[in-house]
Design a protein around this motif. Structure first.
Motif, mmCIF file in Angstrom:
data_model
loop_
_atom_site.group_PDB
_atom_site.id
_atom_site.type_symbol
_atom_site.label_atom_id
_atom_site.label_comp_id
_atom_site.label_asym_id
_atom_site.label_seq_id
_atom_site.Cartn_x
_atom_site.Cartn_y
_atom_site.Cartn_z
ATOM 1 N N ASP A 49 0.828 -1.210 0.000
ATOM 2 C CA ASP A 49 0.000 0.000 0.000
ATOM 3 C C ASP A 49 0.863 1.261 0.000
ATOM 4 O OD1 ASP A 49 1.025 -0.632 2.348
ATOM 5 O OD2 ASP A 49 -0.799 -0.304 3.538
ATOM 6 N N SER A 50 2.035 1.148 -0.597
ATOM 7 C CA SER A 50 2.918 2.312 -0.559
ATOM 8 C C SER A 50 2.667 3.301 -1.705
ATOM 9 C CB SER A 50 4.384 1.862 -0.572
ATOM 10 O OG SER A 50 4.552 0.878 -1.577
ATOM 11 N N ALA A 51 1.612 3.068 -2.464
ATOM 12 C CA ALA A 51 1.370 3.914 -3.637
ATOM 13 C C ALA A 51 1.244 5.386 -3.267
ATOM 14 C CB ALA A 51 0.089 3.444 -4.341
ATOM 15 N N GLU A 52 0.489 5.686 -2.215
ATOM 16 C CA GLU A 52 0.294 7.090 -1.836
ATOM 17 C C GLU A 52 1.602 7.752 -1.414
ATOM 18 O OE1 GLU A 52 -1.883 9.369 -2.215
ATOM 19 O OE2 GLU A 52 -3.073 7.887 -3.289
ATOM 20 N N ARG A 53 2.389 6.976 -0.667
ATOM 21 C CA ARG A 53 3.676 7.528 -0.241
ATOM 22 C C ARG A 53 4.559 7.811 -1.446
ATOM 23 N NH1 ARG A 53 7.541 4.949 2.916
ATOM 24 N NH2 ARG A 53 6.571 2.932 2.546
ATOM 25 N N ALA A 54 4.589 6.858 -2.366
ATOM 26 C CA ALA A 54 5.388 7.056 -3.584
ATOM 27 C C ALA A 54 4.907 8.286 -4.341
ATOM 28 C CB ALA A 54 5.283 5.816 -4.475
ATOM 29 N N ALA A 55 3.588 8.460 -4.390
ATOM 30 C CA ALA A 55 3.042 9.600 -5.120
ATOM 31 C C ALA A 55 3.516 10.912 -4.518
ATOM 32 C CB ALA A 55 1.513 9.528 -5.105
ATOM 33 N N SER A 56 3.546 10.972 -3.178
ATOM 34 C CA SER A 56 3.953 12.241 -2.564
ATOM 35 C C SER A 56 5.425 12.517 -2.836
ATOM 36 C CB SER A 56 3.647 12.229 -1.065
ATOM 37 O OG SER A 56 4.425 11.235 -0.442
ATOM 38 N N ILE A 57 6.243 11.450 -2.890
ATOM 39 C CA ILE A 57 7.652 11.668 -3.232
ATOM 40 C C ILE A 57 7.771 12.200 -4.647
ATOM 41 C CG2 ILE A 57 9.859 10.509 -3.667
ATOM 42 C CD1 ILE A 57 9.103 8.605 -1.352
ATOM 43 N N LEU A 58 7.000 11.583 -5.552
ATOM 44 C CA LEU A 58 7.052 12.034 -6.950
ATOM 45 C C LEU A 58 6.606 13.479 -7.067
ATOM 46 C CD1 LEU A 58 5.711 9.016 -9.039
ATOM 47 C CD2 LEU A 58 8.046 9.810 -8.791
ATOM 48 N N ARG A 59 5.588 13.820 -6.309
ATOM 49 C CA ARG A 59 5.066 15.194 -6.414
ATOM 50 C C ARG A 59 6.091 16.212 -5.924
ATOM 51 N NH1 ARG A 59 -0.014 12.983 -4.494
ATOM 52 N NH2 ARG A 59 -1.285 12.626 -6.359
ATOM 53 N N ASP A 60 6.933 15.797 -4.978
ATOM 54 C CA ASP A 60 7.960 16.715 -4.486
ATOM 55 C C ASP A 60 8.979 17.043 -5.557
ATOM 56 O OD1 ASP A 60 6.889 16.985 -2.083
ATOM 57 O OD2 ASP A 60 8.153 15.486 -1.065
ATOM 58 N N GLU A 61 9.174 16.077 -6.414
ATOM 59 C CA GLU A 61 10.197 16.222 -7.457
ATOM 60 C C GLU A 61 9.806 17.340 -8.431
ATOM 61 O OE1 GLU A 61 13.823 14.873 -8.821
ATOM 62 O OE2 GLU A 61 12.747 14.079 -7.081
ATOM 63 N N GLU A 62 10.771 18.246 -8.721
ATOM 64 C CA GLU A 62 10.372 19.372 -9.582
ATOM 65 C C GLU A 62 10.252 18.984 -11.052
ATOM 66 O OE1 GLU A 62 13.196 22.403 -10.328
ATOM 67 O OE2 GLU A 62 14.849 21.252 -9.458
ATOM 68 N N ASN A 63 10.902 17.884 -11.416
ATOM 69 C CA ASN A 63 10.810 17.456 -12.815
ATOM 70 C C ASN A 63 9.471 16.808 -13.155
ATOM 71 O OD1 ASN A 63 13.323 18.323 -13.369
ATOM 72 N ND2 ASN A 63 14.314 16.340 -13.053
ATOM 73 N N VAL A 64 8.749 16.428 -12.110
ATOM 74 C CA VAL A 64 7.505 15.711 -12.355
ATOM 75 C C VAL A 64 6.349 16.698 -12.418
ATOM 76 C CG1 VAL A 64 5.902 14.022 -11.404
ATOM 77 C CG2 VAL A 64 8.354 13.633 -11.267
ATOM 78 N N LYS A 65 5.558 16.539 -13.448
ATOM 79 C CA LYS A 65 4.467 17.508 -13.607
ATOM 80 C C LYS A 65 3.192 17.030 -12.941
ATOM 81 C CE LYS A 65 5.382 20.876 -16.907
ATOM 82 N NZ LYS A 65 5.277 21.288 -18.296
ATOM 83 N N THR A 66 2.683 15.911 -13.433
ATOM 84 C CA THR A 66 1.439 15.420 -12.843
ATOM 85 C C THR A 66 1.628 13.982 -12.424
ATOM 86 O OG1 THR A 66 0.684 14.675 -14.979
ATOM 87 C CG2 THR A 66 -0.039 16.867 -14.290
ATOM 88 N N VAL A 67 0.883 13.588 -11.432
ATOM 89 C CA VAL A 67 0.949 12.205 -10.979
ATOM 90 C C VAL A 67 -0.473 11.682 -10.859
ATOM 91 C CG1 VAL A 67 1.749 10.653 -9.175
ATOM 92 C CG2 VAL A 67 3.014 12.748 -9.652
ATOM 93 N N GLU A 68 -0.680 10.526 -11.425
ATOM 94 C CA GLU A 68 -1.987 9.890 -11.241
ATOM 95 C C GLU A 68 -1.775 8.546 -10.598
ATOM 96 O OE1 GLU A 68 -3.933 9.696 -15.049
ATOM 97 O OE2 GLU A 68 -3.609 11.866 -15.251
ATOM 98 N N VAL A 69 -2.633 8.232 -9.631
ATOM 99 C CA VAL A 69 -2.509 6.959 -8.936
ATOM 100 C C VAL A 69 -3.707 6.095 -9.290
ATOM 101 C CG1 VAL A 69 -2.190 5.833 -6.716
ATOM 102 C CG2 VAL A 69 -1.420 8.191 -7.046
ATOM 103 N N PHE A 70 -3.408 4.894 -9.716
ATOM 104 C CA PHE A 70 -4.486 3.961 -9.968
ATOM 105 C C PHE A 70 -4.081 2.629 -9.376
ATOM 106 C CE2 PHE A 70 -6.758 0.813 -12.510
ATOM 107 C CZ PHE A 70 -8.050 1.274 -12.344
ATOM 108 N N ASP A 71 -4.764 2.247 -8.313
ATOM 109 C CA ASP A 71 -4.395 1.018 -7.598
ATOM 110 C C ASP A 71 -2.932 1.087 -7.153
ATOM 111 O OD1 ASP A 71 -6.236 -0.702 -6.879
ATOM 112 O OD2 ASP A 71 -5.938 -2.165 -8.489
ATOM 113 N N GLN A 72 -2.113 0.199 -7.705
ATOM 114 C CA GLN A 72 -0.708 0.223 -7.306
ATOM 115 C C GLN A 72 0.169 0.762 -8.422
ATOM 116 O OE1 GLN A 72 -0.285 -3.870 -6.268
ATOM 117 N NE2 GLN A 72 -1.074 -3.550 -4.207
#
Ligand SMILES: Nc1ncnc2c1ncn2[C@@H]1O[C@H](COP(=O)(O)OP(=O)(O)OP(=O)(O)O)[C@@H](O)[C@H]1O
Ligand SMILES: [Mg+2]
Lengths: 548, 309
Positions: free
Chosen positions: B236-259
């Protein structure tokens, strides 16, 4: 469902009546009638004669009757063909609307405006009534006839609209059917015999009209419910040879005289070098592209009508030859525009104009080919009706003695053919839609050909003090008055001048030119100029870097 | 071969095409793509001398579209997106009509009509009435018509619309063949994949503006900066991973679907490697970390969304 909440009716009414044009036209119409009444109003109060009122009333009735006969088809004949041309016809048929409500919607929407126009003339008629001399019952009778005529003519045009694929064909066939009926109706209801008049307008016309309504409605219903098979693209592919097998009456055979004059046989091999491809296409493919039905109807109706007319006007009373010529001229006025008024707009409507414009064809070549094709077809069709004239001039000694009048008559007819085609083509070059071009052409022709005759009649009756010379000078644009300006009896020329009016007009002081001579001399240069305008309009509107 | 400079077309206040500049070399096949109402047909009609520009100039084979329309008409074959045919004409008559209109002498006409019918596989329809043809057949007939005078430049507005898949393939093969004959072709479409196989260059237009133009390689290079990243994680680490990705300035958008996480990424390979390191050091169980291949459709969607300048 049929009347209330009828989507066809509501949509069309919204589109037709909402436009400011509709109000403007109504205003002009009422103003025009008002001016007529104003000038015809007896000058001194004491002098109220029932004659003036009667004459005014007659004028009103006749004017409105012909208005109905002319305008009802313009609205109704395009109502179903318009859907076909816009390719919305099948959508309409496939909708859950019943054929009856489609029909009623189309009919009422095309007639509403006309009925509004008729009703808006009522106050002026009442004014004439106040002059005295007219019975109220007569007014009621007149309006009954007008409404019946509007319904009948509207339905007949609607029937034509359903049977033909193009507005122009539907319009011309409607006119050909309606105008004889209209003239018959006027003759019957305008006789001096009051008993016969009342009998006809109350006991004969209404049942006949209702019968026509019933027959047409049933036929149309059938057609809308089970439309003929028109193929996957909603367009009928007409194979001429197939069609000929089932044709009733006249058959057009391109290999035989006189048909090959207006319809040369289809090519079996490539065109020779130096052919004008547009001309070739117009003559060999376009004429019959919608089938030969329209042409066959036109030829048959005109031939059938010409026989009694020939008997009465040429053989029984040869001095009336001008009336027969008028019939031929009227025919040309109706049929001529069909072949020219659509010729440029149709390229646009069918979306072939883009293909044509990107070729190396020069605009002059295109426009010229269109004029020649239209002129050729309409001239040949019109001259088919002059056979009877030739026959009469050969058989009747009285006419034979005046053989030179035949030449003038033929020249007038030929000039008229040229004029109708040129005017039609010009209207086609300046309009966006064929229906608009057709109506514009008819309006122009009425204005030039019929208007002067009516104006002259009106002025003769109501405004004294204009010399006959002046009056006939008005009418030089009309082939009808030039046909009548040819003296048919040598005695008539000198003695009957008071009744027939002056046959001569003074164009240049000192030289007397008869009306027909001015007509014959005036139109060719006029047509040339108009052709030039057509060329310029086509070139700058479409050919040079397109219109839009 | 085709040059458009600062072409602008206004309808009232509405700007259909806005200051479009474009150049297509000889022998190129230029794909003109854009969504509905983008202004493709407007530009094409201008080049076909059918439309008066509000401003701007166009040249085809060195001839000015506005000043020498006849010269341009001689060298182009134009196929409109929406066209009609004459009623009451047979297929060969239709082609003969246009051949005469292009002033081709009779001796050549016979040969050429046979050839184009052959080329477009219409020989068996030679004696049919044109208004009875199906839509796809008419389309082919119209293309045949544009070829009768053997023009060096072809301007085709959506030649493949209304064709069945097989006919589309054949159309492609045909265009390839025409390219092989050395013709310069401008072809429009809404569907990029239809063009990509044989176009040497493409131009993307949206709302009257040319968003990108150049060779296919150029455009993909421009797009290389934009990657779509797919990360799959366990548990269930998807949400945590998403927040790390969102912190990254190179990443524009993040979508989470299941895992599965989908992210839009801007940057180079080493940025990607660093990002993966961060995820792993944060204790996230990454079980797949990959870059999605962009299909041409996605390129198109990205361009028309305005991601590429
Ligand atoms: N005559 C006109 N009057 C007003 N606006 C027009 C006219 N012709 C086109 N337009 C507008 O210009 C814009 C561009 O149209 P155009 O036909 O060039 O688009 P397109 O890219 O060819 O679209 P499609 O893929 O649907 O064919 C459209 O928004 C259209 O509404
Ligand atoms: Mg388009």
């Amino acid at each position: 469902m049929i009347l209330r909440d009828n989507p066809v009716l509501i949509r069309e009414l919204l589109v037709n009546l909402r436009s400011p044009r509709a109000f403007l036209l109504q205003f002009v119409y009422v103003a025009f009638l008002g001016v007529m009444v104003y000038f015809a109003w007896p000058a001194t109060e004491g002098q109220v004669s029932s004659g003036a009122a009667q004459r005014l009333f007659d004028l009103f009735f006749l004017g409105q009757f012909f208005l109905v006969a002319l305008v009802a088809p313009t609205f109704a004949a395009g109502s179903i063909t318009g859907e076909k041309e816009r390719k919305t016809y099948e959508m309409l048929l496939a909708s859950p609307l019943t054929p009856t409500s489609i029909l009623v919607g189309k009919l009422l929407s095309s007639l509403t405006y006309l009925i509004i126009l008729i009703v808006s003339s009522l106050p002026l008629i009442i004014l004439c009534f106040l002059l005295g001399g007219i019975l109220l019952s007569e007014i009621a009778r007149a309006y009954l006839i007008l409404i019946l005529a509007a319904g009948t003519f509207g339905l007949l045009s609607l029937a034509c609209s359903s049977y033909f694929g193009r507005t122009s064909s539907a319009l011309v066939v409607s006119y050909l059917v309606i105008l004889p009926l209209a003239i018959l109706c006027v003759i019957l209801t305008r006789t001096n015999d009051t008993v016969l008049r009342d009998f006809v307008s109350i006991a004969v016309l209404p049942p006949w009209c209702l019968t026509i309504w019933a027959v047409v409605v049933i036929a149309l219903n059938r057609r809308l419910l089970r439309p003929p098979d028109v193929g996957s693209e909603g367009k009928e592919v007409v194979d001429e040879e197939q069609e000929m097998k089932y044709a009733i009456g006249v058959v057009i055979d391109r290999d035989l005289f006189p048909d090959k004059l207006f319809a040369p046989a289809k090519r079996t091999d490539l065109m020779p070098d130096g052919t004008n491809p547009v001309l070739d296409k117009e003559l060999r493919s376009e004429i019959f592209s919608q089938g030969t039905l329209m042409l066959r109807v036109v030829i048959q109706v005109s031939m059938i009508l010409s026989i009694p007319l020939m008997a009465v006007l040429l053989f029984l009373r040869p001095e009336n030859a001008a009336y027969y010529v008028s019939y031929v001229l009227t025919f040309n006025m109706l049929v001529g525009p069909v072949f020219s008024a659509g010729s440029i707009t149709q390229e646009r409507e069918r979306q072939t104009l883009n293909l044509l414009l990107t070729t190396l064809l020069r605009p002059g070549k295109i426009v010229f080919a269109k004029l020649i094709a239209a002129l050729r077809v309409s001239t040949v069709l019109t001259f088919l009706l002059t056979e009877q004239l030739f026959l009469a001039y050969i058989l009747i000694p009285e006419l034979r003695d005046r053989w030179w009048t035949l030449i003038i008559y033929l020249a007038i007819i030929a000039t008229t053919c040229l004029a109708t085609s040129t005017i039609g083509l010009f209207c086609s070059a300046i309009s966006r839609k064929t229906s608009v071009a057709m109506i514009l052409t008819y309006m122009t022709l009425l204005f030039l050909f019929v208007g002067p005759v009516g104006l002259r009649w009106y002025l003769q009756g109501f405004a004294g003090g204009i010399s006959e010379d002046r009056l006939s000078a008005f009418t030089v644009t009309s082939p009808f008055s030039s046909a009548f300006s040819i003296p048919m009896k040598s005695s008539q020329y000198s003695t009957n001048e008071q009744t027939t009016g002056s046959l001569v007009m003074r164009l240049i002081p000192g030289i007397n030119l008869p009306v027909w001579a001015v007509f014959l001399l005036g139109y060719p240069p006029f047509c040339l100029i108009l052709f030039g305008c057509t060329y310029v309009a086509f070139r700058y509107r479409w050919w040079r870097a397109g219109g839009t | 071969m085709i040059e458009v400079t600062h072409f602008t077309k206004r309808y009232g206040d509405f700007v259909a095409v806005d200051d479009l500049t474009l150049s297509i070399g000889a022998g190129e096949v230029f794909g003109f793509i854009g969504p509905n109402g983008a202004g493709k047909s407007t530009t094409i009609r201008f080049l076909a001398t059918l439309l008066r520009p509000t401003s701007g100039e166009g040249k085809v084979a060195g001839k000015s579209v506005t000043k020498d329309p006849m010269g341009v008409r001689r060298v182009i074959g134009y196929m409109p997106d929406d066209f009609g045919v004459y009623d009451g004409m047979k297929v060969w008559e239709f082609l003969d009509f246009f051949a005469v209109a292009y002033e081709i002498p009779r001796t050549y006409r016979k040969k050429i009509i046979g050839q184009v019918l052959e080329l477009l596989d219409l020989t068996h329809k030679r004696d049919d009435y044109v208004n009875g043809l199906s839509k796809g057949m008419k389309q082919r007939l119209c293309l045949a018509k544009t070829l009768v005078h053997d023009p060096p430049v072809l301007i085709l507005d959506e030649p493949a619309s209304g064709l069945d898949p097989r006919a589309r393939l054949e159309m492609k093969a045909l265009l390839n063949e025409l390219r092989g004959m050395g013709k310069t072709i401008l072809v429009s479409s809404h569907i990029l994949s239809e063009l990509a196989d044989f176009c040497t260059s493409i131009g993307v237009i949206e709302r009257g503006k040319l968003l990108a133009a150049g060779s296919i390689a150029d455009i993909t290079r421009q797009l290389r900066q934009h990657r779509v990243l797919k990360v799959r994680v366990i548990d269930d680490s998807a949400e945590r991973a998403a927040s790390i990705l969102r912190d990254e300035e190179n990443v524009k958008t993040v979508e989470v679907f299941d895992q599965t996480l989908t992210a839009e990424f801007h940057g180079h390979e080493d940025d990607l490697a660093r990002l993966l390191g961060r995820l792993i050091s944060a204790g996230i169980g990454v079980h797949s970390f990959s870059e999605d291949d962009l299909s041409l459709e996605e390129v198109f969607m990205m361009i028309t969304k305005g991601i590429v300048n």
